[in-house]
Motif scaffolding. Structure first.
Motif, PDB file in Angstrom:
ATOM      1  N   ASP A   1      -0.294 -12.987   7.588  1.00 24.46           N
ATOM      2  CA  ASP A   1       1.406 -11.887   6.896  1.00 24.46           C
ATOM      3  C   ASP A   1      -0.138 -12.096   5.678  1.00 24.46           C
ATOM      4  O   ASP A   1       0.204 -12.639   5.150  1.00 24.46           O
ATOM      5  N   PRO A   2       0.725 -10.309   5.733  1.00 24.93           N
ATOM      6  CA  PRO A   2       0.411  -9.923   3.817  1.00 24.93           C
ATOM      7  C   PRO A   2       1.070 -11.070   3.260  1.00 24.93           C
ATOM      8  O   PRO A   2       2.504 -11.225   3.552  1.00 24.93           O
ATOM      9  N   VAL A   3       1.275 -11.378   1.895  1.00 26.75           N
ATOM     10  CA  VAL A   3       2.167 -12.411   0.435  1.00 26.75           C
ATOM     11  C   VAL A   3       1.990 -11.868  -0.333  1.00 26.75           C
ATOM     12  O   VAL A   3       1.802 -11.112  -0.648  1.00 26.75           O
ATOM     13  N   PRO A   4       3.448 -11.985  -1.227  1.00 21.84           N
ATOM     14  CA  PRO A   4       3.516 -12.488  -2.322  1.00 21.84           C
ATOM     15  C   PRO A   4       2.071 -12.170  -3.750  1.00 21.84           C
ATOM     16  O   PRO A   4       1.075 -13.130  -2.932  1.00 21.84           O
ATOM     17  N   GLU A   5       1.847 -11.491  -4.418  1.00 19.76           N
ATOM     18  CA  GLU A   5       0.605 -11.654  -5.664  1.00 19.76           C
ATOM     19  C   GLU A   5       0.714 -13.311  -5.637  1.00 19.76           C
ATOM     20  O   GLU A   5      -0.680 -13.485  -6.135  1.00 19.76           O
ATOM     21  N   ALA A   6       1.209 -13.826  -6.054  1.00 17.18           N
ATOM     22  CA  ALA A   6       1.438 -14.758  -6.815  1.00 17.18           C
ATOM     23  C   ALA A   6       0.638 -16.348  -6.242  1.00 17.18           C
ATOM     24  O   ALA A   6      -0.033 -17.308  -6.402  1.00 17.18           O
TER      25      ALA A   6
ATOM     26  N   VAL B   1      -9.635  -5.236  -3.961  1.00 16.74           N
ATOM     27  CA  VAL B   1      -9.394  -4.234  -2.757  1.00 16.74           C
ATOM     28  C   VAL B   1      -7.834  -3.356  -2.333  1.00 16.74           C
ATOM     29  O   VAL B   1      -7.359  -4.228  -2.409  1.00 16.74           O
ATOM     30  N   GLU B   2      -7.818  -2.489  -3.175  1.00 15.56           N
ATOM     31  CA  GLU B   2      -6.885  -2.027  -3.312  1.00 15.56           C
ATOM     32  C   GLU B   2      -6.565  -0.840  -2.298  1.00 15.56           C
ATOM     33  O   GLU B   2      -7.254  -0.247  -1.585  1.00 15.56           O
ATOM     34  N   ASP B   3      -6.157  -1.247  -0.828  1.00 11.10           N
ATOM     35  CA  ASP B   3      -6.553  -0.517   0.414  1.00 11.10           C
ATOM     36  C   ASP B   3      -4.851   0.073   1.262  1.00 11.10           C
ATOM     37  O   ASP B   3      -4.314  -1.670   0.898  1.00 11.10           O
TER      38      ASP B   3
ATOM     39  N   ASN C   1      -5.127  -5.798  -2.425  1.00  9.09           N
ATOM     40  CA  ASN C   1      -3.810  -5.538  -2.586  1.00  9.09           C
ATOM     41  C   ASN C   1      -3.284  -3.985  -1.516  1.00  9.09           C
ATOM     42  O   ASN C   1      -3.836  -3.106  -1.714  1.00  9.09           O
ATOM     43  N   ARG C   2      -2.048  -4.307  -0.779  1.00  8.62           N
ATOM     44  CA  ARG C   2      -1.866  -2.852   0.033  1.00  8.62           C
ATOM     45  C   ARG C   2      -1.050  -2.172  -0.783  1.00  8.62           C
ATOM     46  O   ARG C   2      -0.786  -0.950  -0.456  1.00  8.62           O
ATOM     47  N   LEU C   3      -0.903  -2.136  -2.656  1.00 13.36           N
ATOM     48  CA  LEU C   3      -0.557  -1.264  -2.763  1.00 13.36           C
ATOM     49  C   LEU C   3       1.121  -1.206  -2.593  1.00 13.36           C
ATOM     50  O   LEU C   3       1.880  -0.791  -2.621  1.00 13.36           O
ATOM     51  N   ASP C   4       1.757  -1.880  -2.275  1.00 12.76           N
ATOM     52  CA  ASP C   4       2.959  -2.188  -1.447  1.00 12.76           C
ATOM     53  C   ASP C   4       3.729  -3.865  -1.928  1.00 12.76           C
ATOM     54  O   ASP C   4       4.601  -4.269  -1.509  1.00 12.76           O
TER      55      ASP C   4
ATOM     56  N   VAL D   1     -11.869   4.605  -2.627  1.00  8.20           N
ATOM     57  CA  VAL D   1     -11.061   3.223  -2.069  1.00  8.20           C
ATOM     58  C   VAL D   1     -11.218   1.951  -3.774  1.00  8.20           C
ATOM     59  O   VAL D   1     -12.988   2.305  -3.962  1.00  8.20           O
ATOM     60  N   ALA D   2     -10.185   2.032  -4.866  1.00 13.55           N
ATOM     61  CA  ALA D   2     -10.485   0.981  -6.015  1.00 13.55           C
ATOM     62  C   ALA D   2     -11.243  -0.680  -5.594  1.00 13.55           C
ATOM     63  O   ALA D   2     -10.521  -1.119  -4.726  1.00 13.55           O
ATOM     64  N   MET D   3     -12.226  -0.600  -5.822  1.00 12.50           N
ATOM     65  CA  MET D   3     -12.589  -2.752  -6.054  1.00 12.50           C
ATOM     66  C   MET D   3     -13.388  -2.269  -6.721  1.00 12.50           C
ATOM     67  O   MET D   3     -13.925  -2.089  -7.506  1.00 12.50           O
TER      68      MET D   3
END
Length: 112
Positions: free
Chosen positions: A72-77, A98-100, A43-46, A23-25
């Motif tokens: 709920d997940p949100v946009p990166e901005a 965290v990229e997962d 970061n859900r990578l989507d 897992v990238a962190m």
């Protein structure tokens, strides 16, 4: 006496443990090395993100993670804007990305 690990060691240990599982962190911003609070940018990578903020129970011992950007997940901005607001209030904060794909945070403590 507070016997918790300094933040820099605690974060480093979790990064190594996640790395061992593929897992990238990444530490995006270093805060106070001894007692800085940690914010996790998941970061859900989507193209969706969740921000979790390190919090403790009233007794100061039990750690949990609060959903800074909601359920709920949100946009990166939106995630970055939330983190920027928190940094204005507390410049000692650590930010770890965290990229997962499954949105796991890999740190101790439940998400509430």
């Amino acid at each position: 006496m507070d016997d918790r690990l300094p933040t820099h060691l605690w974060v480093s240990a979790h990064i190594r443990a996640a790395d061992a599982q593929g897992v990238a962190m990444t530490v995006v911003r270093k805060g106070d090395p001894s007692r800085g609070t940690v914010i996790l940018k998941i970061n859900r990578l989507d193209r969706s993100f969740t921000v979790l903020v390190q919090t403790r129970e009233a007794d100061g011992e039990r750690l949990f993670w609060a959903r800074g950007t909601g359920a709920d997940p949100v946009p990166e901005a939106d995630a970055d804007a939330y983190i920027a607001r928190q940094l204005r209030y507390d410049p000692d904060v650590w930010v770890v990305e965290v990229e997962d794909r499954q949105g796991r945070h890999w740190f101790d403590g439940p998400v509430r």
